[in-house]
Design a protein around this motif. Structure first.
Motif, PDB file in Angstrom:
ATOM      1  N   GLY A 102       0.855  -1.464  -0.030  1.00 15.68           N
ATOM      2  CA  GLY A 102      -0.311  -0.262   0.144  1.00 15.68           C
ATOM      3  C   GLY A 102       0.574   1.069   0.545  1.00 15.68           C
ATOM      4  N   SER A 103       1.722   1.368   0.475  1.00 14.99           N
ATOM      5  CA  SER A 103       2.614   2.471   0.751  1.00 14.99           C
ATOM      6  C   SER A 103       3.656   2.423  -0.617  1.00 14.99           C
ATOM      7  N   LEU A 104       3.562   1.469  -1.499  1.00 13.53           N
ATOM      8  CA  LEU A 104       4.709   1.678  -2.743  1.00 13.53           C
ATOM      9  C   LEU A 104       3.402   1.534  -3.944  1.00 13.53           C
ATOM     10  N   GLY A 105       2.486   2.342  -3.517  1.00  9.98           N
ATOM     11  CA  GLY A 105       0.904   2.912  -4.314  1.00  9.98           C
ATOM     12  C   GLY A 105       0.777   1.942  -4.766  1.00  9.98           C
ATOM     13  N   ALA A 106       0.295   0.395  -4.232  1.00 12.18           N
ATOM     14  CA  ALA A 106      -0.632  -0.384  -4.934  1.00 12.18           C
ATOM     15  C   ALA A 106      -2.019  -0.030  -4.189  1.00 12.18           C
ATOM     16  N   ASP A 131      -9.048 -10.914   5.004  1.00 14.79           N
ATOM     17  CA  ASP A 131      -9.005 -11.590   6.779  1.00 14.79           C
ATOM     18  C   ASP A 131     -10.576 -12.190   6.811  1.00 14.79           C
ATOM     19  N   PRO A 132     -10.935 -13.037   7.200  1.00 15.70           N
ATOM     20  CA  PRO A 132     -11.974 -13.317   8.147  1.00 15.70           C
ATOM     21  C   PRO A 132     -11.830 -12.775   9.653  1.00 15.70           C
ATOM     22  N   GLY A 133     -10.678 -12.688  10.225  1.00 15.64           N
ATOM     23  CA  GLY A 133     -10.070 -12.235  11.434  1.00 15.64           C
ATOM     24  C   GLY A 133     -10.968 -13.606  12.378  1.00 15.64           C
ATOM     25  N   VAL A 134     -10.277 -15.386  11.950  1.00 18.39           N
ATOM     26  CA  VAL A 134     -10.127 -16.407  12.435  1.00 18.39           C
ATOM     27  C   VAL A 134      -9.051 -16.327  13.545  1.00 18.39           C
ATOM     28  N   ASN A 135     -10.087 -16.965  14.200  1.00 13.25           N
ATOM     29  CA  ASN A 135      -8.753 -17.982  15.460  1.00 13.25           C
ATOM     30  C   ASN A 135      -7.994 -18.630  14.558  1.00 13.25           C
ATOM     31  N   LEU A 136      -7.196 -18.972  15.482  1.00 10.39           N
ATOM     32  CA  LEU A 136      -5.883 -19.737  14.775  1.00 10.39           C
ATOM     33  C   LEU A 136      -6.313 -21.350  14.774  1.00 10.39           C
ATOM     34  N   ASP A 137      -7.054 -21.669  15.066  1.00  9.49           N
ATOM     35  CA  ASP A 137      -7.504 -23.059  14.485  1.00  9.49           C
ATOM     36  C   ASP A 137      -8.258 -22.951  13.864  1.00  9.49           C
ATOM     37  N   GLY A 138      -8.950 -22.053  12.923  1.00  7.53           N
ATOM     38  CA  GLY A 138      -9.555 -21.457  11.858  1.00  7.53           C
ATOM     39  C   GLY A 138     -11.203 -20.890  12.814  1.00  7.53           C
ATOM     40  N   SER A 139     -11.182 -21.570  13.444  1.00  7.31           N
ATOM     41  CA  SER A 139     -12.894 -21.104  14.246  1.00  7.31           C
ATOM     42  C   SER A 139     -12.950 -19.676  14.650  1.00  7.31           C
ATOM     43  N   GLY A 140     -14.369 -19.335  14.637  1.00  4.36           N
ATOM     44  CA  GLY A 140     -14.971 -17.486  15.322  1.00  4.36           C
ATOM     45  C   GLY A 140     -14.857 -16.756  13.604  1.00  4.36           C
ATOM     46  N   GLY A 141     -14.080 -15.719  13.903  1.00  3.95           N
ATOM     47  CA  GLY A 141     -14.498 -14.565  13.046  1.00  3.95           C
ATOM     48  C   GLY A 141     -14.339 -13.217  13.677  1.00  3.95           C
ATOM     49  N   ASP A 142     -14.147 -12.333  12.580  1.00  6.51           N
ATOM     50  CA  ASP A 142     -13.488 -11.141  13.410  1.00  6.51           C
ATOM     51  C   ASP A 142     -13.859  -9.890  12.673  1.00  6.51           C
ATOM     52  N   ALA A 143     -14.366  -8.286  12.519  1.00  2.82           N
ATOM     53  CA  ALA A 143     -14.494  -8.008  11.372  1.00  2.82           C
ATOM     54  C   ALA A 143     -12.832  -7.131  11.095  1.00  2.82           C
ATOM     55  N   GLY A 144     -12.449  -7.303  12.230  1.00  2.00           N
ATOM     56  CA  GLY A 144     -11.596  -5.712  13.016  1.00  2.00           C
ATOM     57  C   GLY A 144     -10.556  -5.356  12.023  1.00  2.00           C
ATOM     58  N   PRO A 145     -10.079  -6.969  12.470  1.00  4.76           N
ATOM     59  CA  PRO A 145      -8.506  -6.550  11.624  1.00  4.76           C
ATOM     60  C   PRO A 145      -8.301  -6.655  10.474  1.00  4.76           C
ATOM     61  N   ALA A 146      -9.246  -7.226   9.333  1.00  3.90           N
ATOM     62  CA  ALA A 146      -9.227  -6.958   7.922  1.00  3.90           C
ATOM     63  C   ALA A 146      -9.896  -4.998   7.893  1.00  3.90           C
ATOM     64  N   GLN A 147     -10.186  -4.751   8.286  1.00  5.93           N
ATOM     65  CA  GLN A 147     -10.371  -3.303   8.462  1.00  5.93           C
ATOM     66  C   GLN A 147     -10.193  -2.309   8.799  1.00  5.93           C
ATOM     67  N   SER A 148      -8.828  -2.864   9.939  1.00 12.07           N
ATOM     68  CA  SER A 148      -8.200  -1.256  10.834  1.00 12.07           C
ATOM     69  C   SER A 148      -6.823  -1.758   9.640  1.00 12.07           C
ATOM     70  N   VAL A 149      -6.039  -3.574   9.133  1.00 12.64           N
ATOM     71  CA  VAL A 149      -5.911  -2.684   8.277  1.00 12.64           C
ATOM     72  C   VAL A 149      -5.543  -1.777   6.887  1.00 12.64           C
ATOM     73  N   ALA A 150      -6.899  -2.103   6.502  1.00 12.26           N
ATOM     74  CA  ALA A 150      -7.500  -1.351   5.922  1.00 12.26           C
ATOM     75  C   ALA A 150      -7.607   0.257   6.067  1.00 12.26           C
ATOM     76  N   ASN A 151      -7.729   0.825   6.480  1.00  6.79           N
ATOM     77  CA  ASN A 151      -8.040   1.583   7.473  1.00  6.79           C
ATOM     78  C   ASN A 151      -6.462   2.613   7.811  1.00  6.79           C
ATOM     79  N   GLU A 152      -5.915   1.509   8.135  1.00  3.32           N
ATOM     80  CA  GLU A 152      -4.056   1.843   8.631  1.00  3.32           C
ATOM     81  C   GLU A 152      -3.806   2.597   7.192  1.00  3.32           C
ATOM     82  N   ILE A 161      -5.604   3.629   4.680  1.00  2.00           N
ATOM     83  CA  ILE A 161      -5.980   5.183   3.915  1.00  2.00           C
ATOM     84  C   ILE A 161      -5.754   6.018   4.552  1.00  2.00           C
ATOM     85  N   ALA A 162      -5.523   6.073   5.943  1.00  3.95           N
ATOM     86  CA  ALA A 162      -4.705   7.516   6.678  1.00  3.95           C
ATOM     87  C   ALA A 162      -3.152   7.512   6.122  1.00  3.95           C
ATOM     88  N   ALA A 163      -3.136   5.969   5.468  1.00  5.80           N
ATOM     89  CA  ALA A 163      -0.802   6.752   5.307  1.00  5.80           C
ATOM     90  C   ALA A 163      -1.265   7.586   4.079  1.00  5.80           C
TER      91      ALA A 163
END
Ligand SMILES: NC(=O)c1ccc[n+]([C@@H]2O[C@H](COP(=O)([O-])OP(=O)(O)OC[C@H]3O[C@@H](n4cnc5c(N)ncnc54)[C@H](O)[C@@H]3O)[C@@H](O)[C@H]2O)c1
Length: 319
Positions: A28-32, A38-59, A61-63
């Protein structure tokens, strides 16, 4: 700063955390334009969390970069297709796919459930197919593309307790090399990375397993011989970003180990020793020749303990 990836659109699976997040932020910082999957799953593939993907995308964009989040699981064909379609719909191109997503279900093979085998294969190996298949259709039309799969020393050399994971990672290495042959003529490259990095994945390895793996005899240099055992995940990102650049147009079908500041081109499978005869070998001939002609000096990564009474093992000369 130069923007070698300007106007390139790159999909990165599993980029809400760990190595994938570092790759996403760097490209992203190189222009792409980046699709942070990322569905934000646990290490064993269970669960899910929208937070990780959205926060990396926000980061990104903020940069000052350009990114969107995607929460699809690439373990399904539909998830892979949605992901690639989102990149195409958002930016009109798919220039790069980096398949970083991964889970662990470590277990000795004699205790492993079929579901533990299947789910690990689904995310790593079938996930690779689920994203590169639709991406390759677009890249072939574009006559341009960059594919990077994530392998592992577990698949290339072996690790105790990781039959499912190692099989998937060896499969990705094989897939990367075959795709290079399928796609090279269309201006598409396909390469692999076998990383070593401190992430939640490596933090999860139990002390006992770490000791067992460290004690396994091996002829290959271990990354930790030259670098701290688990260097920061950010060290893996530059080599992936390099493989995405136009300058890497002729790097194809290769696997690179990346551990901290060490980047190594992996050896391809070639014969280490051979015996040959014009007719078929008999078993008796092989019993006589294999130990001295093929196996001399070759290390067994997990030899049976000396206390085990093993038929076939020469009795050690007593002092
Ligand atoms: N860390 C190391 O030393 C090391 C060593 C060898 C190989 N690898 C490989 O590198 C890659 C990254 O590992 P990491 O250490 O950053 O792990 P990590 O657990 O920090 O990150 C993996 C990410 O993949 C995501 N993911 C899991 N299932 C997914 C799915 N179905 N769809 C999309 N995303 C999914 C997870 O939510 C997670 O955010 C993995 O493929 C791993 O096997 C890592």
């Amino acid at each position: 700063m130069a923007k070698p990836l300007a106007n390139r659109s790159i999909v990165i699976t599993g980029s809400g955390r760990g190595i994938g997040a570092e790759v996403a932020k760097l490209v992203g910082s190189l222009g792409a334009n980046v699709v942070v999957n990322d569905p934000g799953v646990n290490l064993d593939g269970s669960g899910g969390d929208a937070g990780p993907a959205q926060s990396v995308a926000n980061e990104i964009i903020a940069a000052g970069g350009s990114a969107v989040a995607n929460l699809d699981s690439i373990a399904t064909e539909e998830g892979g297709e949605n992901l690639i379609r989102q990149c195409l719909d958002t930016w009109g191109r798919v220039d790069g796919v980096v398949h970083v997503a991964g889970i662990l279900r470590d277990r000795m093979i004699f205790n492993m459930a079929e579901s533990e085998w299947d789910e690990v294969i689904a995310v790593h190996l079938t996930g690779f197919f689920n994203v590169v298949k639709p991406a390759s259709i677009i890249m072939r039309q574009q006559r341009y593309g960059r594919i990077v799969g994530f392998s592992s020393s577990s698949g290339l050399m072996g690790n105790a307790g990781q039959g499912n994971y190692g099989a998937a990672k060896a499969g990705i290495a094989g897939g990367v090399r075959c795709l290079a042959r399928d796609l090279g003529r269309y201006g598409i490259t396909s390469n692999g990375i076998a990383p070593t990095a401190g992430t939640r994945m490596t933090q999860s390895i139990p002390e006992a397993a770490q000791q067992l793996r460290a004690a396994a005899p091996t002829a290959a240099p271990k990354a930790e011989d030259v670098e701290p055992q688990y260097p920061a995940a950010s060290f893996v990102a530059p080599m992936v970003a390099y493989l995405m650049t136009d300058q890497a147009w002729n790097v194809n079908g290769k696997i690179f180990h990346v551990a901290g500041g060490q980047v190594s081109l992996a050896l391809e499978e070639t014969a280490a020793a051979s015996i040959h005869k014009a007719s078929m070998w008999t078993v008796d001939e092989l019993r006589a020749l294999v130990p001295s002609r093929l196996m001399s000096g070759v290390i067994n990564p997990a030899p049976p303990p000396p206390t085990l009474d093993l038929p076939g093992r020469p009795v050690a000369a007593s002092a």
